[in-house]
Scaffold this motif. Structure first.
Motif, PDB file in Angstrom:
ATOM      1  N   SER A  13       0.833  -1.212   0.000  1.00  0.00           N
ATOM      2  CA  SER A  13       0.000   0.000   0.000  1.00  0.00           C
ATOM      3  C   SER A  13       0.861   1.253   0.000  1.00  0.00           C
ATOM      4  O   SER A  13       0.582   2.210  -0.723  1.00  0.00           O
ATOM      5  CB  SER A  13      -0.935  -0.002   1.206  1.00  0.00           C
ATOM      6  OG  SER A  13      -1.866  -1.050   1.091  1.00  0.00           O
ATOM      7  N   LYS A  14       1.927   1.247   0.806  1.00  0.00           N
ATOM      8  CA  LYS A  14       2.847   2.392   0.862  1.00  0.00           C
ATOM      9  C   LYS A  14       3.442   2.696  -0.512  1.00  0.00           C
ATOM     10  O   LYS A  14       3.671   3.858  -0.862  1.00  0.00           O
ATOM     11  CB  LYS A  14       3.962   2.098   1.873  1.00  0.00           C
ATOM     12  CG  LYS A  14       5.028   3.158   1.963  1.00  0.00           C
ATOM     13  CD  LYS A  14       6.112   2.739   2.937  1.00  0.00           C
ATOM     14  CE  LYS A  14       7.451   3.121   2.385  1.00  0.00           C
ATOM     15  NZ  LYS A  14       8.562   2.660   3.158  1.00  0.00           N
ATOM     16  N   MET A  15       3.689   1.648  -1.297  1.00  0.00           N
ATOM     17  CA  MET A  15       4.291   1.823  -2.616  1.00  0.00           C
ATOM     18  C   MET A  15       3.269   2.262  -3.667  1.00  0.00           C
ATOM     19  O   MET A  15       3.619   2.469  -4.820  1.00  0.00           O
ATOM     20  CB  MET A  15       4.983   0.536  -3.061  1.00  0.00           C
ATOM     21  CG  MET A  15       6.141   0.108  -2.158  1.00  0.00           C
ATOM     22  SD  MET A  15       7.394   1.382  -1.836  1.00  0.00           S
ATOM     23  CE  MET A  15       8.011   1.745  -3.469  1.00  0.00           C
ATOM     24  N   GLY A  16       2.003   2.404  -3.270  1.00  0.00           N
ATOM     25  CA  GLY A  16       0.987   2.932  -4.176  1.00  0.00           C
ATOM     26  C   GLY A  16       0.119   1.898  -4.861  1.00  0.00           C
ATOM     27  O   GLY A  16      -0.716   2.247  -5.704  1.00  0.00           O
ATOM     28  N   PHE A  17       0.288   0.634  -4.524  1.00  0.00           N
ATOM     29  CA  PHE A  17      -0.556  -0.404  -5.107  1.00  0.00           C
ATOM     30  C   PHE A  17      -1.973  -0.271  -4.564  1.00  0.00           C
ATOM     31  O   PHE A  17      -2.178   0.095  -3.407  1.00  0.00           O
ATOM     32  CB  PHE A  17      -0.026  -1.804  -4.738  1.00  0.00           C
ATOM     33  CG  PHE A  17       1.205  -2.223  -5.490  1.00  0.00           C
ATOM     34  CD1 PHE A  17       1.125  -3.192  -6.486  1.00  0.00           C
ATOM     35  CD2 PHE A  17       2.451  -1.689  -5.196  1.00  0.00           C
ATOM     36  CE1 PHE A  17       2.256  -3.613  -7.169  1.00  0.00           C
ATOM     37  CE2 PHE A  17       3.588  -2.096  -5.865  1.00  0.00           C
ATOM     38  CZ  PHE A  17       3.497  -3.059  -6.858  1.00  0.00           C
ATOM     39  N   LYS A  18      -2.954  -0.603  -5.412  1.00  0.00           N
ATOM     40  CA  LYS A  18      -4.366  -0.594  -5.025  1.00  0.00           C
ATOM     41  C   LYS A  18      -4.860  -2.036  -4.947  1.00  0.00           C
ATOM     42  O   LYS A  18      -4.549  -2.865  -5.802  1.00  0.00           O
ATOM     43  CB  LYS A  18      -5.210   0.176  -6.044  1.00  0.00           C
ATOM     44  CG  LYS A  18      -4.764   1.602  -6.262  1.00  0.00           C
ATOM     45  CD  LYS A  18      -4.905   2.447  -5.021  1.00  0.00           C
ATOM     46  CE  LYS A  18      -4.465   3.873  -5.274  1.00  0.00           C
ATOM     47  NZ  LYS A  18      -3.859   4.503  -4.155  1.00  0.00           N
ATOM     48  N   GLU A  19      -5.645  -2.299  -3.919  1.00  0.00           N
ATOM     49  CA  GLU A  19      -6.178  -3.642  -3.726  1.00  0.00           C
ATOM     50  C   GLU A  19      -7.212  -3.958  -4.811  1.00  0.00           C
ATOM     51  O   GLU A  19      -8.093  -3.154  -5.093  1.00  0.00           O
ATOM     52  CB  GLU A  19      -6.824  -3.745  -2.340  1.00  0.00           C
ATOM     53  CG  GLU A  19      -7.245  -5.145  -1.989  1.00  0.00           C
ATOM     54  CD  GLU A  19      -7.746  -5.277  -0.568  1.00  0.00           C
ATOM     55  OE1 GLU A  19      -8.791  -5.939  -0.391  1.00  0.00           O
ATOM     56  OE2 GLU A  19      -7.105  -4.734   0.358  1.00  0.00           O
ATOM     57  N   LEU A  20      -7.055  -5.138  -5.425  1.00  0.00           N
ATOM     58  CA  LEU A  20      -7.991  -5.603  -6.450  1.00  0.00           C
ATOM     59  C   LEU A  20      -9.065  -6.500  -5.866  1.00  0.00           C
ATOM     60  O   LEU A  20     -10.201  -6.508  -6.330  1.00  0.00           O
ATOM     61  CB  LEU A  20      -7.246  -6.389  -7.534  1.00  0.00           C
ATOM     62  CG  LEU A  20      -6.238  -5.631  -8.376  1.00  0.00           C
ATOM     63  CD1 LEU A  20      -5.443  -6.594  -9.243  1.00  0.00           C
ATOM     64  CD2 LEU A  20      -6.935  -4.574  -9.224  1.00  0.00           C
ATOM     65  N   GLY A  21      -8.695  -7.303  -4.894  1.00  0.00           N
ATOM     66  CA  GLY A  21      -9.638  -8.249  -4.306  1.00  0.00           C
ATOM     67  C   GLY A  21      -8.974  -9.582  -4.069  1.00  0.00           C
ATOM     68  O   GLY A  21      -7.752  -9.733  -4.156  1.00  0.00           O
ATOM     69  N   GLN A  22      -9.793 -10.569  -3.797  1.00  0.00           N
ATOM     70  CA  GLN A  22      -9.289 -11.891  -3.436  1.00  0.00           C
ATOM     71  C   GLN A  22      -9.100 -12.776  -4.666  1.00  0.00           C
ATOM     72  O   GLN A  22      -9.935 -12.793  -5.561  1.00  0.00           O
ATOM     73  CB  GLN A  22     -10.270 -12.553  -2.476  1.00  0.00           C
ATOM     74  CG  GLN A  22      -9.697 -13.727  -1.737  1.00  0.00           C
ATOM     75  CD  GLN A  22     -10.600 -14.124  -0.579  1.00  0.00           C
ATOM     76  OE1 GLN A  22     -11.747 -14.470  -0.782  1.00  0.00           O
ATOM     77  NE2 GLN A  22     -10.066 -14.062   0.625  1.00  0.00           N
ATOM     78  N   ILE A  23      -7.965 -13.467  -4.674  1.00  0.00           N
ATOM     79  CA  ILE A  23      -7.694 -14.486  -5.686  1.00  0.00           C
ATOM     80  C   ILE A  23      -7.410 -15.788  -4.944  1.00  0.00           C
ATOM     81  O   ILE A  23      -7.343 -15.798  -3.709  1.00  0.00           O
ATOM     82  CB  ILE A  23      -6.497 -14.097  -6.586  1.00  0.00           C
ATOM     83  CG1 ILE A  23      -5.202 -14.003  -5.762  1.00  0.00           C
ATOM     84  CG2 ILE A  23      -6.789 -12.807  -7.350  1.00  0.00           C
ATOM     85  CD1 ILE A  23      -3.939 -13.906  -6.601  1.00  0.00           C
ATOM     86  N   TYR A  24      -7.249 -16.859  -5.688  1.00  0.00           N
ATOM     87  CA  TYR A  24      -6.993 -18.162  -5.071  1.00  0.00           C
ATOM     88  C   TYR A  24      -5.799 -18.824  -5.741  1.00  0.00           C
ATOM     89  O   TYR A  24      -5.704 -18.845  -6.969  1.00  0.00           O
ATOM     90  CB  TYR A  24      -8.231 -19.055  -5.177  1.00  0.00           C
ATOM     91  CG  TYR A  24      -9.379 -18.466  -4.404  1.00  0.00           C
ATOM     92  CD1 TYR A  24      -9.540 -18.745  -3.050  1.00  0.00           C
ATOM     93  CD2 TYR A  24     -10.267 -17.580  -5.009  1.00  0.00           C
ATOM     94  CE1 TYR A  24     -10.561 -18.175  -2.325  1.00  0.00           C
ATOM     95  CE2 TYR A  24     -11.297 -17.000  -4.283  1.00  0.00           C
ATOM     96  CZ  TYR A  24     -11.434 -17.303  -2.943  1.00  0.00           C
ATOM     97  OH  TYR A  24     -12.446 -16.723  -2.215  1.00  0.00           O
ATOM     98  N   ILE A  25      -4.887 -19.321  -4.900  1.00  0.00           N
ATOM     99  CA  ILE A  25      -3.705 -20.014  -5.398  1.00  0.00           C
ATOM    100  C   ILE A  25      -3.762 -21.467  -4.967  1.00  0.00           C
ATOM    101  O   ILE A  25      -4.503 -21.823  -4.058  1.00  0.00           O
ATOM    102  CB  ILE A  25      -2.398 -19.363  -4.870  1.00  0.00           C
ATOM    103  CG1 ILE A  25      -2.304 -19.493  -3.331  1.00  0.00           C
ATOM    104  CG2 ILE A  25      -2.302 -17.900  -5.301  1.00  0.00           C
ATOM    105  CD1 ILE A  25      -0.924 -19.361  -2.790  1.00  0.00           C
TER     106      ILE A  25
END
Length: 166
Positions: free
Chosen positions: A138-150
């Protein structure tokens, strides 16, 4: 930042192993089932898309940048903004070097590298309980997209995906 070489593998593996211990100590169920292991790291390095951050010839951090389509991101592909991205994997900093701003500097170099290579975005995901990485992202400016599954040791596990538009 420079491309990782196979003769860096032992040092990189040590950093990853320490990161696994740190995650476990923080109560984060990430990287606790063997992966990333030395075989995966070797494949990443052989692809020539693996990078180290170093100072005075000492490796301080490691990351792998994938240009491949990431099927695990299918759940958020309808909301991503970038069309030509690197996905950051296996991002970790030497545990003895934490608290010195190395992760932020490494991210800055990755961002610059992506721009130099005409990428329009960066993507990354992490465990929802990995608050240290989530804070850095978040500090680096990324925006949350949501949940994914691995897939992790044959089990499906949720992760939080992020994107940074360059």
């Amino acid at each position: 930042m420079r491309k990782a070489k196979l003769n860096d593998l032992r040092n990189i593996n040590n950093i990853v192993d320490d990161a696994k211990i740190a995650l476990k100590d923080d109560g984060v169920d990430q990287w606790q089932n063997g992966s990333p292991d030395i075989m995966l790291l070797g494949r990443q390095i052989s692809s020539e898309n693996a990078f180290v951050y170093e100072n005075d010839d000492k490796i301080l951090a490691y990351a792998y940048l994938s240009e491949d389509y990431e099927p695990t991101y299918a759940a958020v592909m309808n909301i991503v903004k970038g069309s030509d991205a690197y996905t950051i994997h296996t991002f970790c900093v030497d545990s003895k070097e934490k608290g010195k701003g190395i992760a932020s500097k490494f991210f800055d170099d990755i961002i610059a590298y992506a721009k130099e290579n005409n990428k329009d975005s960066l993507r990354i995901d992490t465990h929802e309980d990995n608050f240290k990485m989530r804070g850095l992202i978040s500090k680096m400016g990324f925006k949350e997209l949501g949940q994914i599954y691995i897939k992790d040791a044959g089990m499906t596990k949720p992760r939080i995906a992020y994107e940074l538009i360059l």
